[in-house]
Design an enzyme around this catalytic site. Structure first.
Site, PDB file in Angstrom:
ATOM      1  N   HIS A 128     -11.651   1.578 -40.461  1.00  0.00           N
ATOM      2  CA  HIS A 128     -12.251   1.251 -39.166  1.00  0.00           C
ATOM      3  C   HIS A 128     -11.757   2.170 -38.050  1.00  0.00           C
ATOM      4  O   HIS A 128     -12.481   2.410 -37.080  1.00  0.00           O
ATOM      5  CB  HIS A 128     -11.951  -0.201 -38.792  1.00  0.00           C
ATOM      6  CG  HIS A 128     -12.597  -1.194 -39.705  1.00  0.00           C
ATOM      7  ND1 HIS A 128     -12.231  -2.518 -39.744  1.00  0.00           N
ATOM      8  CD2 HIS A 128     -13.593  -1.069 -40.620  1.00  0.00           C
ATOM      9  CE1 HIS A 128     -12.954  -3.162 -40.638  1.00  0.00           C
ATOM     10  NE2 HIS A 128     -13.796  -2.297 -41.184  1.00  0.00           N
ATOM     11  N   HIS A 136     -10.321  -6.997 -46.571  1.00  0.00           N
ATOM     12  CA  HIS A 136     -11.315  -5.915 -46.486  1.00  0.00           C
ATOM     13  C   HIS A 136     -10.666  -4.565 -46.212  1.00  0.00           C
ATOM     14  O   HIS A 136     -11.353  -3.539 -46.188  1.00  0.00           O
ATOM     15  CB  HIS A 136     -12.373  -6.230 -45.428  1.00  0.00           C
ATOM     16  CG  HIS A 136     -11.824  -6.534 -44.063  1.00  0.00           C
ATOM     17  ND1 HIS A 136     -11.183  -5.605 -43.297  1.00  0.00           N
ATOM     18  CD2 HIS A 136     -11.839  -7.683 -43.329  1.00  0.00           C
ATOM     19  CE1 HIS A 136     -10.832  -6.137 -42.136  1.00  0.00           C
ATOM     20  NE2 HIS A 136     -11.200  -7.407 -42.137  1.00  0.00           N
ATOM     21  N   HIS A 137      -9.358  -4.546 -45.989  1.00  0.00           N
ATOM     22  CA  HIS A 137      -8.592  -3.301 -45.852  1.00  0.00           C
ATOM     23  C   HIS A 137      -9.109  -2.429 -44.707  1.00  0.00           C
ATOM     24  O   HIS A 137      -9.059  -1.199 -44.790  1.00  0.00           O
ATOM     25  CB  HIS A 137      -8.587  -2.507 -47.165  1.00  0.00           C
ATOM     26  CG  HIS A 137      -8.207  -3.330 -48.350  1.00  0.00           C
ATOM     27  ND1 HIS A 137      -6.926  -3.805 -48.551  1.00  0.00           N
ATOM     28  CD2 HIS A 137      -8.949  -3.828 -49.386  1.00  0.00           C
ATOM     29  CE1 HIS A 137      -6.883  -4.528 -49.653  1.00  0.00           C
ATOM     30  NE2 HIS A 137      -8.095  -4.564 -50.178  1.00  0.00           N
ATOM     31  N   CYS A 138      -9.582  -3.071 -43.642  1.00  0.00           N
ATOM     32  CA  CYS A 138     -10.140  -2.336 -42.503  1.00  0.00           C
ATOM     33  C   CYS A 138     -11.218  -1.357 -42.966  1.00  0.00           C
ATOM     34  O   CYS A 138     -11.309  -0.222 -42.489  1.00  0.00           O
ATOM     35  CB  CYS A 138      -9.059  -1.614 -41.718  1.00  0.00           C
ATOM     36  SG  CYS A 138      -7.897  -2.712 -40.899  1.00  0.00           S
ATOM     37  N   ALA A 139     -12.022  -1.811 -43.929  1.00  0.00           N
ATOM     38  CA  ALA A 139     -13.102  -0.979 -44.471  1.00  0.00           C
ATOM     39  C   ALA A 139     -14.286  -1.874 -44.818  1.00  0.00           C
ATOM     40  O   ALA A 139     -14.761  -1.886 -45.957  1.00  0.00           O
ATOM     41  CB  ALA A 139     -12.623  -0.196 -45.680  1.00  0.00           C
TER      42      ALA A 139
END
Length: 406
Positions: free
Chosen positions: A124, A362-365
């Site tokens: 992100h 979501h692993h900043c994705a």
């Protein structure tokens, strides 16, 4: 020569602790790496014996602290083979570095009708700043799609460039899939269209050497805390010619030459005009110690060991019933997976009960999660202090969870 993993582990005090009555298996270094004694001691010694505000102080402590800080700038410059230390800006981390570029270079150079290219695998931090900039400027954000194996569809990239493309902003290594993108090929395409290139190196610099001059990128950014250094410190590299043209983003102390209520303000020269306020000097000292530490081990040796461990982990995890592994066979640092239809949070919670730390979510994705059609993934990351035994514990833990939950 065998990599001295047990000697390395002895340098990391946190690896001696237990979690839930079991030895800690820390498989979350891609989120944030643990810190060796050498980093902890260097930062502690600075605060105990050498702390003072940097810049402009005439007393001994201030002069010494300023010299130490600038020596780390030179050290980090050598670490990524920048042409000059004055091409490096101290930032809080990768996120701030990308935002600085968006709000300085981007604000000056992006116009309505221009376009910026990113990829579907970005963190992100390399999506949202460009979305915000494009919305303000009336520019277009174009996206390189994925192949099923977690690599980028480079044949599509060629169709995204045109004479209004101003920037390619791309991750060096995916924080979810471990995909190492073919930067030389991608940068060459950008150059054909006169576009600048920003590389998010947050997941790359701890695994192998980076040479920004050889890459010929315009911007390269990474965080200290993933490189076994402190939190709150990172490096933004900017080619000197671009850096001299960029206006400051934040105003305040240290980034000015003169301030007049009648005549306005003039800026310090780069890179200092981008470092407003009191810097995180302790973090900078710690970053220098972290760079020294990995250099003493040899990034080539670290990379070789991690690749052997990665190949072993992928082979063993493939034997776990009902596991789905995401990403290419050749990768760096991370293994994302799901177990059957069980939510990643549940799997991660069970692993934590077994003393195994992995990242879930979501692993900043989020765009990447959407592409795979899942709300979340588990992610195990492998660092230079991880062992084959820890991989075996992960595999055994997942097998046990499968048998418990079905």
């Amino acid at each position: 020569m065998t990599f001295p993993v047990e000697k390395v582990r002895a340098d990391f005090p946190i690896l001696q602790r237990e979690v839930n009555g079991l030895p800690l298996a820390y498989l979350d270094s891609a989120a944030s790496a643990q810190k060796p004694n050498q980093v902890i001691d260097a930062e502690s010694a600075f605060y105990r014996h050498g702390y003072a505000a940097v810049h402009r102080g005439i007393h001994t402590l201030s002069a010494q602290a300023t010299e130490s800080m600038e020596n780390v700038r030179k050290q980090a410059s050598r670490f990524i083979n920048a042409r000059s230390a004055e091409e490096l800006i101290f930032v809080r981390g990768t996120t701030e570095g990308i935002n600085l570029v968006a709000n300085s270079w981007g604000a000056e150079n992006i116009r309505a009708g221009d376009n910026i290219i990113i990829s579907e695998m970005e963190h992100h931090a390399n999506i949202v700043p460009w979305q915000m900039l494009c919305e303000r400027k009336g520019a277009e954000l174009r996206v390189i799609p994925l192949n099923p194996d977690g690599t980028l569809r480079l044949e599509v990239l060629a169709t995204l460039f045109d004479d209004r493309t101003r920037l390619l902003a791309i991750t060096h290594v995916s924080n979810v899939l471990g995909t190492e993108n073919p930067l030389p090929e991608m940068i060459a395409q950008a150059r054909q269209h006169g576009a600048k290139v920003l590389v998010d190196g947050a997941q790359a610099v701890m695994h192998h050497a980076v040479d920004v001059q050889a890459l010929d990128c315009d911007f390269y950014v990474f965080s200290g805390h993933k490189l076994y250094g402190p939190t709150g410190i990172g490096i933004l590299y900017v080619k000197e010619a671009l850096l001299q043209e960029m206006p400051p983003w934040e105003g305040g102390g240290s980034m000015i030459a003169t301030v007049s209520l009648a005549q306005g303000t003039t800026w310090a020269k780069a890179p200092w005009r981008f470092e407003a306020g009191t810097p995180n000097t302790g973090g900078i000292i710690g970053l220098g110690a972290a760079i020294d530490y990995v250099a003493s081990l040899g990034l080539d040796k670290i990379g070789d060991y991690e690749q052997m461990l990665m190949h072993y982990a992928l082979e063993q995890l493939a034997q776990v019933p009902d596991i789905r592994l995401y990403g290419p066979a050749q990768r760096l640092g991370v293994i994302a997976f799901n177990l059957g239809k069980h939510h990643a949070y549940d799997v991660g919670s069970f692993l934590d009960n077994y003393g195994i730390a992995v990242r879930t979510g979501h692993h900043c994705a989020m765009p990447l999660m959407a592409w795979y059609g899942v709300p979340a993934m588990c992610r195990a990351s492998l660092a230079m202090y991880n062992t084959y035994e820890e991989v075996d514990r992960l595999v055994a833990g997942l097998t046990r969870i499968y048998r418990l939950l079905g």
